[in-house]
Write a protein that holds these residues in place. Structure first.
Motif, short mmCIF file in Angstrom:
data_model
loop_
_atom_site.label_atom_id
_atom_site.label_comp_id
_atom_site.label_asym_id
_atom_site.label_seq_id
_atom_site.Cartn_x
_atom_site.Cartn_y
_atom_site.Cartn_z
N ILE A 100 -13.04 42.75 -6.48
CA ILE A 100 -13.31 42.90 -7.91
C ILE A 100 -12.62 41.72 -8.59
N PRO A 101 -13.35 40.61 -8.82
CA PRO A 101 -12.71 39.36 -9.26
C PRO A 101 -11.91 39.50 -10.56
N TYR A 102 -12.35 40.37 -11.45
CA TYR A 102 -11.69 40.43 -12.75
C TYR A 102 -10.22 40.83 -12.67
N ARG A 103 -9.86 41.58 -11.63
CA ARG A 103 -8.45 41.95 -11.48
C ARG A 103 -7.58 40.70 -11.41
N ASN A 104 -8.10 39.62 -10.78
CA ASN A 104 -7.37 38.36 -10.71
C ASN A 104 -7.69 37.44 -11.89
N GLU A 105 -8.94 37.44 -12.33
CA GLU A 105 -9.32 36.61 -13.47
C GLU A 105 -8.50 36.98 -14.71
N TRP A 106 -8.23 38.25 -14.87
CA TRP A 106 -7.48 38.75 -16.03
C TRP A 106 -6.16 38.01 -16.20
N ARG A 107 -5.53 37.67 -15.06
CA ARG A 107 -4.24 36.98 -15.13
C ARG A 107 -4.33 35.49 -14.83
N TYR A 108 -5.16 35.12 -13.84
CA TYR A 108 -5.13 33.75 -13.35
C TYR A 108 -6.29 32.87 -13.83
N ALA A 109 -7.31 33.47 -14.37
CA ALA A 109 -8.46 32.73 -14.91
C ALA A 109 -8.94 31.66 -13.91
N PRO A 110 -8.83 30.34 -14.20
CA PRO A 110 -9.45 29.35 -13.31
C PRO A 110 -8.83 29.27 -11.92
N MET A 111 -7.66 29.83 -11.72
CA MET A 111 -6.99 29.77 -10.43
C MET A 111 -7.28 30.97 -9.54
N HIS A 112 -8.07 31.92 -10.03
CA HIS A 112 -8.18 33.21 -9.33
C HIS A 112 -8.82 33.10 -7.96
N MET A 113 -9.73 32.15 -7.76
CA MET A 113 -10.50 32.12 -6.51
C MET A 113 -9.61 31.85 -5.31
N LYS A 114 -8.68 30.92 -5.45
CA LYS A 114 -7.83 30.57 -4.32
C LYS A 114 -6.96 31.74 -3.88
N VAL A 115 -6.34 32.43 -4.85
CA VAL A 115 -5.44 33.51 -4.47
C VAL A 115 -6.20 34.72 -3.92
N VAL A 116 -7.44 34.94 -4.36
CA VAL A 116 -8.25 36.01 -3.76
C VAL A 116 -8.48 35.72 -2.28
N ALA A 117 -8.82 34.48 -1.95
CA ALA A 117 -9.08 34.12 -0.56
C ALA A 117 -7.82 34.29 0.30
N ILE A 118 -6.68 33.92 -0.25
CA ILE A 118 -5.42 34.07 0.48
C ILE A 118 -5.12 35.56 0.72
N ASP A 119 -5.32 36.37 -0.30
CA ASP A 119 -5.04 37.80 -0.18
C ASP A 119 -5.88 38.48 0.90
N ALA A 120 -7.12 38.01 1.07
CA ALA A 120 -7.99 38.60 2.09
C ALA A 120 -7.37 38.45 3.48
N GLY A 121 -6.74 37.30 3.71
CA GLY A 121 -6.10 37.08 5.01
C GLY A 121 -4.95 38.03 5.26
N HIS A 122 -4.20 38.34 4.21
CA HIS A 122 -3.08 39.28 4.37
C HIS A 122 -3.57 40.63 4.88
N ILE A 123 -4.66 41.11 4.28
CA ILE A 123 -5.18 42.43 4.63
C ILE A 123 -5.65 42.47 6.08
N CYS A 124 -6.46 41.49 6.46
CA CYS A 124 -7.07 41.56 7.80
C CYS A 124 -6.04 41.31 8.90
N GLN A 125 -5.05 40.48 8.64
CA GLN A 125 -4.01 40.28 9.65
C GLN A 125 -3.24 41.58 9.89
N ASN A 126 -2.98 42.32 8.82
CA ASN A 126 -2.32 43.62 9.01
C ASN A 126 -3.18 44.57 9.82
N LEU A 127 -4.51 44.50 9.61
CA LEU A 127 -5.40 45.35 10.40
C LEU A 127 -5.31 44.97 11.87
N TYR A 128 -5.32 43.69 12.18
CA TYR A 128 -5.19 43.24 13.57
C TYR A 128 -3.90 43.77 14.20
#
Length: 254
Positions: free
Chosen positions: A180-208
């Motif tokens: 849900i991009p707006y959760r990050n856009e609300w705070r980071y606006a133009p920077m939100h895309m990079k941190v969303v991609a980073i966060d995805a890695g945190h989740i999947c590594q924990n699953l592994y």
């Protein structure tokens, strides 16, 4: 005009964070904080999960789990337990605490600015105590809400939607993370895309690591038919869309 390679590389770079200080984000405008969790559809079945704190699972030493972590693309036809599923959900999106205002949710994975833009959907096939079908994890409540039942072609459909990777539908359960991009856009606006991609890695590594600790297998999947998988989950494809998925199952004996 930048070519596509330059555009892609720019996305991966840090960007000019100083510009963010001058950008009037919705947070600075004092617009309402986006909800940290979607509501269950009205009338949907709610399933409470075993408390992660009470589960005697995942006792493998961390060093061993890191050494043994691997991608698995073959799964047996054995089910996994509801306790195991509960542990995996807790490991990937579990909640430690929620602030009194409900604006910050502290989880088992890090997230830039504590934004946590992801929702967890489950395509369940072989989980003890759960009927096959689609579910969404309500992380704050540590519950599942059932979205619909399984049709007889669900396993095949998942494989097709994952760019013909048939094994994706063969696990006991497939984790599908939407963003849900707006959760990050609300705070980071133009920077939100990079941190969303980073966060995805945190989740999947924990699953592994959690799967490894339980003797289960998983495989991260980033190739899929975006529009069709969004529709499959009932997402609008704009305010919420699929970002990542990973099937989970028992590893067959050799």
């Amino acid at each position: 005009m930048q070519d596509q390679k330059q555009i892609n590389r720019a996305f991966l770079k840090s960007g000019n964070w100083a510009d963010r200080q001058n950008y009037e984000t919705d947070q600075k405008k004092k617009l309402p904080h986006p909800p940290p969790q979607l509501e269950c559809p009205e009338g949907s079945e709610i399933i409470s999960l075993p408390s992660a704190a009470e589960l005697d699972l995942g006792g493998m030493p961390l060093k061993e789990a890191i050494l043994r972590r691997a991608s698995h693309r073959r799964f047996s036809e054995e089910s996994i337990s509801l306790d195991e599923l509960s542990f995996l959900l807790w490991a990937t999106q579990g909640v430690h605490r929620v602030t009194a205002a409900g604006t910050r949710v502290y989880r088992t994975v890090p997230s830039a600015g504590c934004r946590h833009p992801f929702e967890t959907y489950l395509a369940v096939s072989l989980v003890d105590g759960l009927s096959p079908g689609l579910y969404r994890y309500q992380s704050i409540d540590h519950q599942l809400c059932r979205l619909n039942g399984q049709d007889e072609f669900m396993a095949d459909e998942l494989g097709i939607l994952a760019n013909q990777q048939g094994f994706v539908g063969k696990g006991a359960v497939c984790f599908i993370w939407s963003v849900i991009p707006y959760r990050n856009e609300w705070r980071y606006a133009p920077m939100h895309m990079k941190v969303v991609a980073i966060d995805a890695g945190h989740i999947c590594q924990n699953l592994y690591l959690a799967c490894t600790g339980l003797g289960l297998g998983t495989c991260a999947i980033g190739a899929y038919d975006q529009e069709r998988l969004d529709r499959y989950l009932g997402l609008d494809g704009e305010e919420e869309f699929v970002a990542y998925l990973a099937p989970v199952g028992r590893i067959p004996s050799k």
